[in-house]
Design a protein around this motif. Sequence first.
Motif, PDB file in Angstrom:
ATOM      1  N   THR A   1       0.867  -0.762  -0.167  1.00 37.80           N
ATOM      2  CA  THR A   1      -0.181   0.010   0.545  1.00 37.80           C
ATOM      3  C   THR A   1       0.803   1.354   0.172  1.00 37.80           C
ATOM      4  OG1 THR A   1      -1.788  -1.425   1.498  1.00 37.80           O
ATOM      5  CG2 THR A   1      -1.764   1.571   1.138  1.00 37.80           C
ATOM      6  N   PRO A   2       0.334   2.048  -0.682  1.00 38.32           N
ATOM      7  CA  PRO A   2       1.276   3.254  -0.318  1.00 38.32           C
ATOM      8  C   PRO A   2       1.126   4.645   0.209  1.00 38.32           C
ATOM      9  CG  PRO A   2       0.332   3.543  -2.456  1.00 38.32           C
ATOM     10  CD  PRO A   2      -0.481   1.926  -2.184  1.00 38.32           C
ATOM     11  N   CYS A   3       2.207   4.711   1.209  1.00 38.95           N
ATOM     12  CA  CYS A   3       2.302   4.800   2.436  1.00 38.95           C
ATOM     13  C   CYS A   3       3.130   6.589   3.275  1.00 38.95           C
ATOM     14  CB  CYS A   3       2.732   3.710   4.031  1.00 38.95           C
ATOM     15  SG  CYS A   3       4.649   3.229   3.724  1.00 38.95           S
ATOM     16  N   TRP A   4       3.285   6.880   2.226  1.00 39.12           N
ATOM     17  CA  TRP A   4       4.445   7.892   2.345  1.00 39.12           C
ATOM     18  C   TRP A   4       4.400   8.798   1.178  1.00 39.12           C
ATOM     19  CZ3 TRP A   4       3.984  11.560   6.082  1.00 39.12           C
ATOM     20  CH2 TRP A   4       5.433  12.272   6.052  1.00 39.12           C
ATOM     21  N   ILE A   5       4.474  10.006   1.065  1.00 44.51           N
ATOM     22  CA  ILE A   5       5.452  10.176  -0.009  1.00 44.51           C
ATOM     23  C   ILE A   5       5.890  11.908   0.501  1.00 44.51           C
ATOM     24  CG2 ILE A   5       3.254  10.437  -1.400  1.00 44.51           C
ATOM     25  CD1 ILE A   5       1.697  13.212  -1.122  1.00 44.51           C
ATOM     26  N   ASP A   6       7.454  12.239  -0.555  1.00 45.67           N
ATOM     27  CA  ASP A   6       8.024  13.279  -0.323  1.00 45.67           C
ATOM     28  C   ASP A   6       8.354  14.141  -1.178  1.00 45.67           C
ATOM     29  OD1 ASP A   6      10.363  11.803  -0.677  1.00 45.67           O
ATOM     30  OD2 ASP A   6      10.902  11.388   1.491  1.00 45.67           O
ATOM     31  N   LEU A   7       8.660  15.114  -1.342  1.00 40.09           N
ATOM     32  CA  LEU A   7       9.663  16.068  -2.125  1.00 40.09           C
ATOM     33  C   LEU A   7      10.858  16.677  -2.004  1.00 40.09           C
ATOM     34  CD1 LEU A   7       8.373  17.349  -4.741  1.00 40.09           C
ATOM     35  CD2 LEU A   7       7.786  19.482  -3.582  1.00 40.09           C
ATOM     36  N   MET A   8      11.405  16.504  -2.990  1.00 41.60           N
ATOM     37  CA  MET A   8      13.212  16.622  -3.407  1.00 41.60           C
ATOM     38  C   MET A   8      13.017  17.777  -4.299  1.00 41.60           C
ATOM     39  SD  MET A   8      16.451  14.654  -3.669  1.00 41.60           S
ATOM     40  CE  MET A   8      16.735  14.122  -4.812  1.00 41.60           C
ATOM     41  N   VAL A   9      13.331  18.839  -3.242  1.00 46.48           N
ATOM     42  CA  VAL A   9      13.596  20.494  -4.043  1.00 46.48           C
ATOM     43  C   VAL A   9      14.419  21.129  -4.453  1.00 46.48           C
ATOM     44  CG1 VAL A   9      11.104  20.666  -4.141  1.00 46.48           C
ATOM     45  CG2 VAL A   9      12.163  21.472  -1.851  1.00 46.48           C
ATOM     46  N   PRO A  10      15.192  21.990  -5.248  1.00 44.82           N
ATOM     47  CA  PRO A  10      15.999  23.129  -4.528  1.00 44.82           C
ATOM     48  C   PRO A  10      15.561  23.792  -3.327  1.00 44.82           C
ATOM     49  CG  PRO A  10      15.815  22.233  -6.901  1.00 44.82           C
ATOM     50  CD  PRO A  10      14.636  22.273  -6.483  1.00 44.82           C
ATOM     51  N   ASP A  11      15.251  24.240  -2.834  1.00 40.82           N
ATOM     52  CA  ASP A  11      14.587  25.292  -1.754  1.00 40.82           C
ATOM     53  C   ASP A  11      13.321  24.992  -1.447  1.00 40.82           C
ATOM     54  OD1 ASP A  11      13.592  27.718  -0.902  1.00 40.82           O
ATOM     55  OD2 ASP A  11      13.882  28.727  -2.525  1.00 40.82           O
ATOM     56  N   GLN A  12      13.650  24.582  -0.829  1.00 43.54           N
ATOM     57  CA  GLN A  12      12.282  23.464   0.773  1.00 43.54           C
ATOM     58  C   GLN A  12      12.226  24.719   1.031  1.00 43.54           C
ATOM     59  OE1 GLN A  12      14.895  22.079   4.647  1.00 43.54           O
ATOM     60  NE2 GLN A  12      13.452  20.376   4.693  1.00 43.54           N
ATOM     61  N   GLN A  13      12.694  25.854   1.420  1.00 46.18           N
ATOM     62  CA  GLN A  13      11.567  27.003   1.759  1.00 46.18           C
ATOM     63  C   GLN A  13      10.506  27.287   1.291  1.00 46.18           C
ATOM     64  OE1 GLN A  13      11.651  28.110   5.812  1.00 46.18           O
ATOM     65  NE2 GLN A  13       9.216  27.863   4.770  1.00 46.18           N
ATOM     66  N   ALA A  14      11.005  27.149   0.029  1.00 52.77           N
ATOM     67  CA  ALA A  14       9.654  28.079  -0.627  1.00 52.77           C
ATOM     68  C   ALA A  14       8.567  27.137  -0.425  1.00 52.77           C
ATOM     69  CB  ALA A  14      10.538  28.730  -2.073  1.00 52.77           C
ATOM     70  N   ALA A  15       9.412  25.905  -1.431  1.00 52.96           N
ATOM     71  CA  ALA A  15       8.078  24.344  -1.104  1.00 52.96           C
ATOM     72  C   ALA A  15       7.220  24.254  -0.379  1.00 52.96           C
ATOM     73  CB  ALA A  15       8.640  23.329  -1.441  1.00 52.96           C
ATOM     74  N   LEU A  16       8.087  24.310   0.981  1.00 50.92           N
ATOM     75  CA  LEU A  16       7.052  25.069   2.470  1.00 50.92           C
ATOM     76  C   LEU A  16       5.937  25.915   2.523  1.00 50.92           C
ATOM     77  CD1 LEU A  16      10.227  23.525   5.044  1.00 50.92           C
ATOM     78  CD2 LEU A  16       7.980  22.207   4.498  1.00 50.92           C
ATOM     79  N   ASP A  17       6.480  27.021   2.520  1.00 49.39           N
ATOM     80  CA  ASP A  17       5.579  27.867   1.520  1.00 49.39           C
ATOM     81  C   ASP A  17       4.474  27.814   0.925  1.00 49.39           C
ATOM     82  OD1 ASP A  17       7.297  29.103   3.825  1.00 49.39           O
ATOM     83  OD2 ASP A  17       8.769  30.519   1.826  1.00 49.39           O
TER      84      ASP A  17
ATOM     85  N   THR B   1      12.830  18.253  -9.797  1.00 50.22           N
ATOM     86  CA  THR B   1      11.676  17.861  -8.720  1.00 50.22           C
ATOM     87  C   THR B   1      10.556  17.131  -8.824  1.00 50.22           C
ATOM     88  OG1 THR B   1      12.807  20.263  -8.191  1.00 50.22           O
ATOM     89  CG2 THR B   1       9.852  19.871  -7.221  1.00 50.22           C
ATOM     90  N   VAL B   2      10.495  15.698  -8.024  1.00 49.52           N
ATOM     91  CA  VAL B   2       9.286  15.401  -8.081  1.00 49.52           C
ATOM     92  C   VAL B   2       9.071  14.908  -6.875  1.00 49.52           C
ATOM     93  CG1 VAL B   2      10.007  14.216 -10.593  1.00 49.52           C
ATOM     94  CG2 VAL B   2      10.911  13.465  -8.513  1.00 49.52           C
ATOM     95  N   TRP B   3       7.521  14.321  -6.139  1.00 47.63           N
ATOM     96  CA  TRP B   3       6.770  13.423  -5.476  1.00 47.63           C
ATOM     97  C   TRP B   3       7.509  11.590  -5.353  1.00 47.63           C
ATOM     98  CZ3 TRP B   3       5.186  14.905  -0.837  1.00 47.63           C
ATOM     99  CH2 TRP B   3       5.097  17.022  -1.219  1.00 47.63           C
ATOM    100  N   THR B   4       7.880  11.253  -4.307  1.00 38.40           N
ATOM    101  CA  THR B   4       8.761  10.217  -4.199  1.00 38.40           C
ATOM    102  C   THR B   4       7.208   9.274  -3.542  1.00 38.40           C
ATOM    103  OG1 THR B   4      10.394  10.605  -5.310  1.00 38.40           O
ATOM    104  CG2 THR B   4       9.930   8.252  -3.906  1.00 38.40           C
ATOM    105  N   THR B   5       6.497   8.225  -4.050  1.00 40.79           N
ATOM    106  CA  THR B   5       5.616   7.338  -3.608  1.00 40.79           C
ATOM    107  C   THR B   5       6.390   6.269  -2.863  1.00 40.79           C
ATOM    108  OG1 THR B   5       3.955   8.033  -5.054  1.00 40.79           O
ATOM    109  CG2 THR B   5       3.713   5.987  -3.919  1.00 40.79           C
ATOM    110  N   TYR B   6       6.358   6.312  -1.737  1.00 43.45           N
ATOM    111  CA  TYR B   6       6.507   4.874  -0.972  1.00 43.45           C
ATOM    112  C   TYR B   6       5.250   3.756  -0.901  1.00 43.45           C
ATOM    113  CZ  TYR B   6      10.550   8.333   0.060  1.00 43.45           C
ATOM    114  OH  TYR B   6      11.861   9.010   0.040  1.00 43.45           O
ATOM    115  N   LEU B   7       5.926   2.941  -0.863  1.00 45.52           N
ATOM    116  CA  LEU B   7       5.190   1.009  -0.752  1.00 45.52           C
ATOM    117  C   LEU B   7       5.214   1.134   0.112  1.00 45.52           C
ATOM    118  CD1 LEU B   7       5.508  -0.116  -4.506  1.00 45.52           C
ATOM    119  CD2 LEU B   7       3.104   1.641  -2.909  1.00 45.52           C
TER     120      LEU B   7
END
Length: 265
Positions: free
Chosen positions: A9-25, A75-81
């Motif tokens: 089951t997909p249980c988590w996602i995360d995003l890796m970005v050049p500008d972390q604070q901008a993505a959080l905002d 910059t992509v979201w990773t789906t974790y199984l």
Amino acid sequence: MNGPYKPGTPCWIDLMVPDQQAALDFYCDLFGWQGEVGPAEQGGYSVCTLKGQPVAGIMKAMNPDGTVPDPMPPTVWTTYLSTDSLDSTLKSVTDAHGTVMMGPVDVMDLGRMAVAADPTGAVFGLWQPGSFDGAGIVNEHGALIWNELSTSDVPAAAAFYSAILPISTAASTMSGAEGYTEFKASGRVVGGMMNLDKTPPGTPPNWLPYFHVDNVDEIQAAAERAGANVLAPAFDMVAGRMAVLTDPQGGPFAVITATMPEQPA
């Protein structure tokens, strides 16, 4: 969510970005999340929350030694199984002609993780839970509701994921979803798969996260005001009303106001 996710089951996602604070905002403003740059001993990894429950991770793109990657990864979201045995699953990945890209890695007492690619090139994560099961809220406004694989070879992808985890695949029986494939874990539909010919030309195989929202059109407009781009403007389909967007740093994601489709008689 209470208790661990069933394996596969997909249980988590995360995003890796050049500008972390901008993505959080961007995502906190868009979905009502809470999040801040994490502690240095955790690489600054941010666990974003909704109603006090974890919903997604955001991290700064960096090499294992802490240096800035050159070139910068997309910059992509990773789906974790979810898996109950990461080592066994990784062996199955290589046996089934997939590629282990990173790991296994112990994440304190939270669990163990790895990143892999299926034989068609779609990248995904694997998570063996310790004290952390994954997303604590799903299927609510601002939370993950669906994970979808777009692939160049549906039969090959179906065979691969069924070989590495207790996942089965079947053609969707929803009216209007002809040609769509469903992933099932423990008999429950947990994700979907479609051929790349339904995506823009040049799109590589990928896993796409969908977030549930109360009003797709309003979220699309708000995302555009914040610098997002629209890949597919809001439209009605068999599972509800949805749109596909990219965040200001290029990360693709979908938003959907999901409805319960009618099942065939």
